[in-house]
Scaffold this motif. Structure first.
Motif, PDB file in Angstrom:
ATOM      1  N   PHE A  42     -38.206  10.529 -16.953  1.00  0.00           N
ATOM      2  CA  PHE A  42     -39.360  10.473 -17.671  1.00  0.00           C
ATOM      3  C   PHE A  42     -39.792  11.285 -18.615  1.00  0.00           C
ATOM      4  CE2 PHE A  42     -39.687  11.145 -12.729  1.00  0.00           C
ATOM      5  CZ  PHE A  42     -40.447  10.323 -12.369  1.00  0.00           C
ATOM      6  N   GLU A  43     -38.187  11.417 -19.834  1.00  0.00           N
ATOM      7  CA  GLU A  43     -38.313  11.735 -20.960  1.00  0.00           C
ATOM      8  C   GLU A  43     -39.237  12.625 -21.109  1.00  0.00           C
ATOM      9  OE1 GLU A  43     -39.199   8.320 -23.446  1.00  0.00           O
ATOM     10  OE2 GLU A  43     -36.894   7.206 -22.514  1.00  0.00           O
ATOM     11  N   LEU A  44     -38.691  13.815 -20.494  1.00  0.00           N
ATOM     12  CA  LEU A  44     -39.154  15.163 -20.530  1.00  0.00           C
ATOM     13  C   LEU A  44     -38.353  15.940 -22.007  1.00  0.00           C
ATOM     14  CD1 LEU A  44     -40.151  15.852 -16.274  1.00  0.00           C
ATOM     15  CD2 LEU A  44     -41.656  14.798 -18.640  1.00  0.00           C
ATOM     16  N   SER A  45     -38.734  16.894 -22.805  1.00  0.00           N
ATOM     17  CA  SER A  45     -38.945  17.774 -23.616  1.00  0.00           C
ATOM     18  C   SER A  45     -37.827  19.358 -22.247  1.00  0.00           C
ATOM     19  CB  SER A  45     -39.698  18.042 -24.409  1.00  0.00           C
ATOM     20  OG  SER A  45     -40.127  19.655 -23.464  1.00  0.00           O
ATOM     21  N   PRO A  46     -36.712  19.317 -23.450  1.00  0.00           N
ATOM     22  CA  PRO A  46     -35.743  20.245 -22.780  1.00  0.00           C
ATOM     23  C   PRO A  46     -37.127  21.595 -22.061  1.00  0.00           C
ATOM     24  CG  PRO A  46     -34.790  20.254 -24.844  1.00  0.00           C
ATOM     25  CD  PRO A  46     -36.162  19.554 -24.700  1.00  0.00           C
ATOM     26  N   THR A  47     -38.002  21.780 -22.818  1.00  0.00           N
ATOM     27  CA  THR A  47     -38.298  22.687 -22.445  1.00  0.00           C
ATOM     28  C   THR A  47     -39.761  22.853 -20.537  1.00  0.00           C
ATOM     29  OG1 THR A  47     -38.568  23.876 -24.163  1.00  0.00           O
ATOM     30  CG2 THR A  47     -41.364  24.976 -22.628  1.00  0.00           C
ATOM     31  N   GLU A  48     -39.911  21.296 -20.953  1.00  0.00           N
ATOM     32  CA  GLU A  48     -40.579  20.250 -20.221  1.00  0.00           C
ATOM     33  C   GLU A  48     -39.686  20.760 -18.703  1.00  0.00           C
ATOM     34  OE1 GLU A  48     -44.007  17.815 -22.886  1.00  0.00           O
ATOM     35  OE2 GLU A  48     -42.048  17.067 -22.306  1.00  0.00           O
ATOM     36  N   ARG A 103     -48.716  13.591 -17.965  1.00  0.00           N
ATOM     37  CA  ARG A 103     -49.129  12.690 -18.663  1.00  0.00           C
ATOM     38  C   ARG A 103     -47.543  11.661 -18.371  1.00  0.00           C
ATOM     39  NH1 ARG A 103     -50.166  14.464 -23.179  1.00  0.00           N
ATOM     40  NH2 ARG A 103     -48.132  13.990 -24.522  1.00  0.00           N
ATOM     41  N   LYS A 104     -46.624  12.182 -18.855  1.00  0.00           N
ATOM     42  CA  LYS A 104     -45.881  11.752 -19.175  1.00  0.00           C
ATOM     43  C   LYS A 104     -44.934  10.546 -17.404  1.00  0.00           C
ATOM     44  CE  LYS A 104     -43.357  13.542 -22.797  1.00  0.00           C
ATOM     45  NZ  LYS A 104     -42.264  14.451 -23.157  1.00  0.00           N
ATOM     46  N   VAL A 105     -45.229  11.266 -16.594  1.00  0.00           N
ATOM     47  CA  VAL A 105     -44.987  11.014 -15.091  1.00  0.00           C
ATOM     48  C   VAL A 105     -46.061  10.389 -14.809  1.00  0.00           C
ATOM     49  CG1 VAL A 105     -44.039  11.847 -12.416  1.00  0.00           C
ATOM     50  CG2 VAL A 105     -43.509  13.134 -14.953  1.00  0.00           C
ATOM     51  N   HIS A 106     -46.723  10.158 -15.440  1.00  0.00           N
ATOM     52  CA  HIS A 106     -48.507   8.745 -14.627  1.00  0.00           C
ATOM     53  C   HIS A 106     -48.473   9.621 -13.577  1.00  0.00           C
ATOM     54  CE1 HIS A 106     -47.039   6.466 -17.633  1.00  0.00           C
ATOM     55  NE2 HIS A 106     -46.259   5.972 -17.326  1.00  0.00           N
ATOM     56  N   ALA A 107     -49.172  11.142 -13.355  1.00  0.00           N
ATOM     57  CA  ALA A 107     -49.740  12.027 -12.048  1.00  0.00           C
ATOM     58  C   ALA A 107     -51.179  12.624 -12.647  1.00  0.00           C
ATOM     59  CB  ALA A 107     -48.931  12.725 -11.604  1.00  0.00           C
ATOM     60  N   SER A 108     -51.695  13.143 -11.531  1.00  0.00           N
ATOM     61  CA  SER A 108     -52.526  13.852 -12.064  1.00  0.00           C
ATOM     62  C   SER A 108     -52.974  15.454 -11.491  1.00  0.00           C
ATOM     63  CB  SER A 108     -54.396  12.699 -11.617  1.00  0.00           C
ATOM     64  OG  SER A 108     -54.814  13.049 -10.721  1.00  0.00           O
ATOM     65  N   ASP A 109     -52.228  15.258 -10.382  1.00  0.00           N
ATOM     66  CA  ASP A 109     -52.303  16.676 -10.349  1.00  0.00           C
ATOM     67  C   ASP A 109     -50.493  17.086  -9.625  1.00  0.00           C
ATOM     68  OD1 ASP A 109     -51.881  15.558  -7.550  1.00  0.00           O
ATOM     69  OD2 ASP A 109     -53.405  15.968  -7.221  1.00  0.00           O
ATOM     70  N   ARG A 110     -50.454  18.277  -9.507  1.00  0.00           N
ATOM     71  CA  ARG A 110     -49.447  19.024  -8.816  1.00  0.00           C
ATOM     72  C   ARG A 110     -48.834  17.567  -7.888  1.00  0.00           C
ATOM     73  NH1 ARG A 110     -46.629  24.590  -8.334  1.00  0.00           N
ATOM     74  NH2 ARG A 110     -48.195  25.406 -10.541  1.00  0.00           N
ATOM     75  N   GLU A 137     -49.027  14.610  -6.751  1.00  0.00           N
ATOM     76  CA  GLU A 137     -48.569  13.508  -7.359  1.00  0.00           C
ATOM     77  C   GLU A 137     -47.743  13.716  -8.258  1.00  0.00           C
ATOM     78  OE1 GLU A 137     -50.811  10.415 -10.060  1.00  0.00           O
ATOM     79  OE2 GLU A 137     -52.055  11.378  -8.623  1.00  0.00           O
ATOM     80  N   PHE A 138     -47.388  14.116  -9.430  1.00  0.00           N
ATOM     81  CA  PHE A 138     -46.470  15.020  -9.940  1.00  0.00           C
ATOM     82  C   PHE A 138     -44.962  14.701  -9.154  1.00  0.00           C
ATOM     83  CE2 PHE A 138     -43.584  17.966 -11.688  1.00  0.00           C
ATOM     84  CZ  PHE A 138     -42.551  17.326 -11.860  1.00  0.00           C
ATOM     85  N   ALA A 139     -45.412  15.563  -8.020  1.00  0.00           N
ATOM     86  CA  ALA A 139     -44.037  16.187  -6.834  1.00  0.00           C
ATOM     87  C   ALA A 139     -44.246  14.796  -6.043  1.00  0.00           C
ATOM     88  CB  ALA A 139     -44.890  16.865  -5.669  1.00  0.00           C
ATOM     89  N   ALA A 140     -44.683  13.847  -6.248  1.00  0.00           N
ATOM     90  CA  ALA A 140     -44.342  12.981  -4.720  1.00  0.00           C
ATOM     91  C   ALA A 140     -43.591  11.617  -5.825  1.00  0.00           C
ATOM     92  CB  ALA A 140     -46.194  11.623  -4.838  1.00  0.00           C
ATOM     93  N   GLU A 141     -44.006  11.305  -7.349  1.00  0.00           N
ATOM     94  CA  GLU A 141     -43.342  10.911  -8.334  1.00  0.00           C
ATOM     95  C   GLU A 141     -41.718  11.153  -8.774  1.00  0.00           C
ATOM     96  OE1 GLU A 141     -44.725   7.703  -9.594  1.00  0.00           O
ATOM     97  OE2 GLU A 141     -46.136   8.329  -8.184  1.00  0.00           O
ATOM     98  N   VAL A 142     -41.801  12.683  -9.001  1.00  0.00           N
ATOM     99  CA  VAL A 142     -40.155  12.418  -8.424  1.00  0.00           C
ATOM    100  C   VAL A 142     -39.237  12.844  -7.502  1.00  0.00           C
ATOM    101  CG1 VAL A 142     -38.506  14.562  -9.485  1.00  0.00           C
ATOM    102  CG2 VAL A 142     -41.070  14.253 -10.323  1.00  0.00           C
ATOM    103  N   LEU A 143     -40.349  12.713  -6.467  1.00  0.00           N
ATOM    104  CA  LEU A 143     -39.458  12.646  -4.795  1.00  0.00           C
ATOM    105  C   LEU A 143     -39.086  10.727  -4.826  1.00  0.00           C
ATOM    106  CD1 LEU A 143     -38.047  13.605  -2.610  1.00  0.00           C
ATOM    107  CD2 LEU A 143     -40.033  13.168  -1.462  1.00  0.00           C
ATOM    108  N   LYS A 144     -39.600   9.761  -4.773  1.00  0.00           N
ATOM    109  CA  LYS A 144     -39.892   8.758  -5.073  1.00  0.00           C
ATOM    110  C   LYS A 144     -38.094   8.108  -5.807  1.00  0.00           C
ATOM    111  CE  LYS A 144     -44.815   7.234  -4.599  1.00  0.00           C
ATOM    112  NZ  LYS A 144     -45.371   6.320  -5.776  1.00  0.00           N
ATOM    113  N   ARG A 145     -38.923   8.929  -7.549  1.00  0.00           N
ATOM    114  CA  ARG A 145     -37.543   8.821  -8.534  1.00  0.00           C
ATOM    115  C   ARG A 145     -36.013   8.809  -7.463  1.00  0.00           C
ATOM    116  NH1 ARG A 145     -35.865   5.084 -11.073  1.00  0.00           N
ATOM    117  NH2 ARG A 145     -34.088   5.884 -13.004  1.00  0.00           N
TER     118      ARG A 145
END
Length: 120
Positions: free
Chosen positions: A48-54, A90-97, A99-107
């Motif tokens: 997802f190309e997150l910064s180290p802090t992200e 925004r980088k993960v294309h999620a609107s809430d926590r 959805e974010f967790a679901a996208e990361v889990l898929k990956r």
């Protein structure tokens, strides 16, 4: 009325400062690298190309930590953590926590399947 400190001692939770200290030590810093069981998670977050802090904030989000606890553990203001979280979503294309967790889990599952097919 029983105070929070008494409840914490009764249930072995420790004080608020104890919980923050444990939380700070439970997540490796970005300099520690990704080894062991967290390597798939780290690989998924890299995509997802997150910064180290992200990355640090993303892992803490996935662990279910509150924004206030994340801010306290990382030494950042709550508003700064919220800004980082917005950038992560925004980088993960999620609107809430969730959805974010679901996208990361898929990956993570995709990477696990990919490595399983490749073999040891």
């Amino acid at each position: 009325m029983i105070s929070d400190g008494v409840w914490a001692k009764l249930f072995g939770l420790g004080t608020r400062s104890d919980r923050i200290r444990r939380a700070r030590s439970s997540i490796p810093s970005s300099q520690d690298g990704c080894r062991g069981p967290r390597s798939l998670l780290c690989a998924a977050l890299e995509d997802f190309e997150l910064s180290p802090t992200e990355n640090v904030i993303a892992v803490r989000l996935l662990l279910g930590e509150s924004i206030l606890l994340i801010a306290s553990c990382t030494g950042k203001k709550v508003s700064t953590v919220k800004t980082h979280i917005s950038a992560i979503y925004r980088k993960v294309h999620a609107s809430d926590r969730a959805e974010f967790a679901a996208e990361v889990l898929k990956r993570v599952l995709w990477l696990a399947d990919k490595s399983e097919r490749r073999g040891p």
